[in-house]
Design a protein around this motif. Sequence first.
Motif, short mmCIF file in Angstrom:
data_model
loop_
_atom_site.label_atom_id
_atom_site.label_comp_id
_atom_site.label_asym_id
_atom_site.label_seq_id
_atom_site.Cartn_x
_atom_site.Cartn_y
_atom_site.Cartn_z
N ASN A 263 0.81 -1.33 -0.08
CA ASN A 263 0.01 0.19 0.04
C ASN A 263 1.01 1.24 -0.03
N HIS A 264 0.70 2.24 -0.96
CA HIS A 264 1.43 3.18 -1.19
C HIS A 264 1.53 4.10 0.15
N SER A 265 0.32 4.42 0.62
CA SER A 265 0.41 5.28 1.66
C SER A 265 -0.29 4.97 2.93
N VAL A 266 -0.50 5.75 3.91
CA VAL A 266 -1.23 5.26 5.08
C VAL A 266 -2.71 5.33 4.85
N LYS A 267 -3.26 4.03 5.32
CA LYS A 267 -4.72 3.87 4.92
C LYS A 267 -5.43 3.63 6.34
N PHE A 268 -6.36 4.34 6.14
CA PHE A 268 -7.59 4.28 7.27
C PHE A 268 -8.70 3.52 6.95
N ILE A 269 -8.87 2.28 7.70
CA ILE A 269 -10.27 1.64 7.48
C ILE A 269 -11.18 1.62 8.67
N GLU A 270 -12.37 1.77 8.44
CA GLU A 270 -13.33 1.72 9.48
C GLU A 270 -14.05 0.06 9.65
#
Length: 318
Positions: free
Chosen positions: A7-14
């Motif tokens: 994953n290229h950048s920070v991910k936020f998953i709910e």
Amino acid sequence: MNPKIINHSVKFIEIDAQNAGQRIDNFLLNQLKGVPKGHIYKIIRKGEVRVNKGRIKQTYKLQFGDSVRIPPVKLAEKKQLPAPGRSLLTLIENSIIYEDDSLLAINKPSGVAVHGGSGISYGIIEAIRALKPDAKFLELIHRLDKDTSGCLLVAKKRQALVFVQDLLRQRKTDKRYLSLLCGKATFKREKVTAPLLREELKSGERFVRVDKKGKESTSFFTVKERFNDTSLVEIKIVTGRTHQIRVHAKFLGHNVAGDNKYGNYACNQRLKDRGLKRLFLHSAQISFEHPDTGENITIKAPLSDDLANFLQILKRQK
């Protein structure tokens, strides 16, 4: 070998209802396909993974509505594995014996591993995923040895996976196997409670033996039919230890026919000459509470043609 960015950048998953109740490490293993467990534990331990902006341990169970921060992850590029062949896909597709919105069951063919690994590019679960590319979730609920055939359950929803695996852990399922044993059994029904100890040989091969230091294990053997020098039995397993039936059968003095690891060589050779080409161990049925309806269901897997035909040979010779 160039690194591949998962994953290229920070991910936020709910977290939604589908993933609620899942451990954070297992959730990340599913999100970051191909990333080794060790690296996932490392980014959790270093605090790079956050839940609701806070640090967590790998055992943390996700709650509905949690916000999970996943950092950028790099992984060495691996050679692309070939897709499962059409012959395997057709075999697995024709082996499906039950399916609804939450569960899928197949009558697993002997000789096919349940998952890829250890030199195997793909197995049953990879083939099912290839057959159902639009499915969001497909995971094995339990496993069968490569040479064992019969009923194998796959979850199509996270909730179904957790529910049925909990039933298995609590011993609230009824699993029955059919097996041909060497020798004419003198018992009608026999309970075996020999504890089983699993060891790993230097070669990496798993080996199980009866040992008082082992885990408690229970199997019920019931004779269905006796032939000249073999016995067809039904086995109900209460516990699900590695190679349990094969080792308990050996403990009884009636090895499973065609078993090259724990079996009787002379018996195997005699039966091979008559036409038995594989391990005669088949997961015939499983009964359990359905995760959606709460009703008790039984899924049955008929014997494969090769085993059914071999029984007919024994009946004629009887």
